[in-house]
Design an enzyme around this catalytic site. Structure first.
Site, PDB file in Angstrom:
ATOM      1  N   CYS A  47       0.811  -1.215   0.000  1.00 56.29           N
ATOM      2  CA  CYS A  47       0.000   0.000   0.000  1.00 56.29           C
ATOM      3  C   CYS A  47       0.843   1.264   0.000  1.00 56.29           C
ATOM      4  CB  CYS A  47      -0.962  -0.002   1.183  1.00 56.29           C
ATOM      5  SG  CYS A  47      -0.153  -0.138   2.794  1.00 56.29           S
ATOM      6  N   HIS A 302      -1.705   1.131   7.417  1.00 55.14           N
ATOM      7  CA  HIS A 302      -2.076   1.104   5.997  1.00 55.14           C
ATOM      8  C   HIS A 302      -1.941   2.515   5.433  1.00 55.14           C
ATOM      9  CE1 HIS A 302      -4.180  -0.128   2.361  1.00 55.14           C
ATOM     10  NE2 HIS A 302      -4.971   0.929   2.496  1.00 55.14           N
TER      11      HIS A 302
END
Length: 357
Positions: A47, A302
């Site tokens: 990510c 994330h």
């Protein structure tokens, strides 16, 4: 007969390579297209890489440099060339009809340069790694210079002895401005402008931090200050939200730190914090282009990117393979909130000059 077949295959491969290279040289930035923004599949903890790639490839000034690179001659060189693999990814994103594509080839290329895959990365460190690989592998000197002009910040560091007139001035360049979110007394800084002012505020070096003065012949108290010399067209600000404690434990500072859509450094910094002429300072008006946001804790998190399309002037959220249009109110949700440390918090802020020279 076998030799003739091999020659024919080589000729076809050469023709195909030439045709692809011609297509690559005609590419513009992702943001130039009228088609939908394209996502990137998560390869496993990728990510951070995906978010940074979107920030690079949505910048039409960066892709303007990228599409003029010298294409490596051999297959092995192309496979290990970060600029070329990034260009191939750009082509895949522009020419494909899918909502998302896979950055597998680029990720494999990065692994050849000791960039670890399937691990959590720090966005500021990975941004520096990607940029250095791009600079190192761009063969044309003029493109390297353009890349430097596009991203690098010029700073002049001053060290002045407080006992005499001795002073040392050192010029240096930075890819990001690492901005504190706390002051020296661990008090929270309330806005981005306050964080910038604190970064350029002079600091007195005393006690164990004293420096040796050549004129005094001993260690004395020095005043250390940073002066801004030049700002790039694309300016990256790094909010230092990850705090390292003496126990080697790292924790995330998630408190609210608002940032503006428009930023004028002439209004933020004083004359004493600048070492630039009037023509340079006249270009110091910026608009927010992108936010790389982090959610979760320092050990498990994330990344996603909020990016403003330079042609549509609309905000999009790039969350791996998922891309959607968002509002400025959605972007403001990345300001941070102490009680919700797992929510998205701005980590990198990318601003662009409003009137580039």
């Amino acid at each position: 007969m076998e030799a003739e077949t091999e020659v024919q295959n080589n000729e076809e491969e050469t023709k195909e390579a030439k045709a692809r290279n011609q297509r690559l040289m005609l590419l513009f930035g992702v943001a130039d297209l009228k088609n939908e923004a394209i996502g990137l599949y998560n390869l496993g903890l990728s990510c951070c890489l995906n978010s940074l790639l979107q920030v690079f490839l949505m910048n039409i000034r960066f892709t303007g440099i990228l599409r003029r690179i010298a294409v490596p001659s051999s297959h092995v060189q192309r496979k290990s060339s970060v600029p070329y693999q990034m260009l191939l990814l750009l082509e895949k994103m522009q020419c494909g009809k899918c909502k998302a594509v896979s950055p597998t080839d680029l990720a494999c290329c990065l692994s050849l340069h000791r960039v670890k895959l399937f691990v959590q990365h720090d966005a500021a460190q990975l941004f520096l790694t990607l940029w250095n690989l791009l600079k190192k592998q761009m063969q044309k000197p003029e493109l390297v210079e353009e890349l430097r002009d596009l991203y690098t910040i010029c700073i002049q560091e001053h060290l002045a002895c407080q006992k005499c007139s001795f002073e040392v001035k050192t010029n240096s360049t930075m890819l990001t401005l690492p901005l504190p979110v706390l002051d020296a007394n661990s008090h929270r800084l309330k806005t981005l402008e306050e964080s910038l002012q604190y970064f350029f505020h002079p600091e007195e070096l005393t006690g164990q931090n004293m420096c040796f003065c050549q004129q005094c012949g001993r260690k004395t108290t020095f005043l250390q200050s940073m002066k801004l010399v030049r700002l790039p067209q694309t300016l990256t600000l790094h909010l230092k939200r990850f705090c390292f404690e003496r126990s080697s434990h790292t924790h995330k500072l998630s408190h609210c730190l608002p940032f503006p859509q428009e930023l004028d450094f002439n209004e933020v910094l004083t004359e004493n914090q600048c070492q630039a002429d009037d023509s340079e300072k006249a270009t110091w008006q910026y608009e927010l282009f992108a936010v790389v946001a982090h959610s979760g804790s320092s050990s498990c998190g994330h990344y996603c990117a909020y990016i403003r399309s330079l042609t549509e002037c609309k905000w999009y959220c790039f969350n791996d393979s998922e891309v959607c249009q968002v509002s400025w109110d959605d972007v403001k949700c990345t300001y941070g909130r102490s009680s919700l440390y797992w929510r998205e918090t701005a980590y990198l802020l990318i601003y662009m000059k409003k009137n580039p020279q």
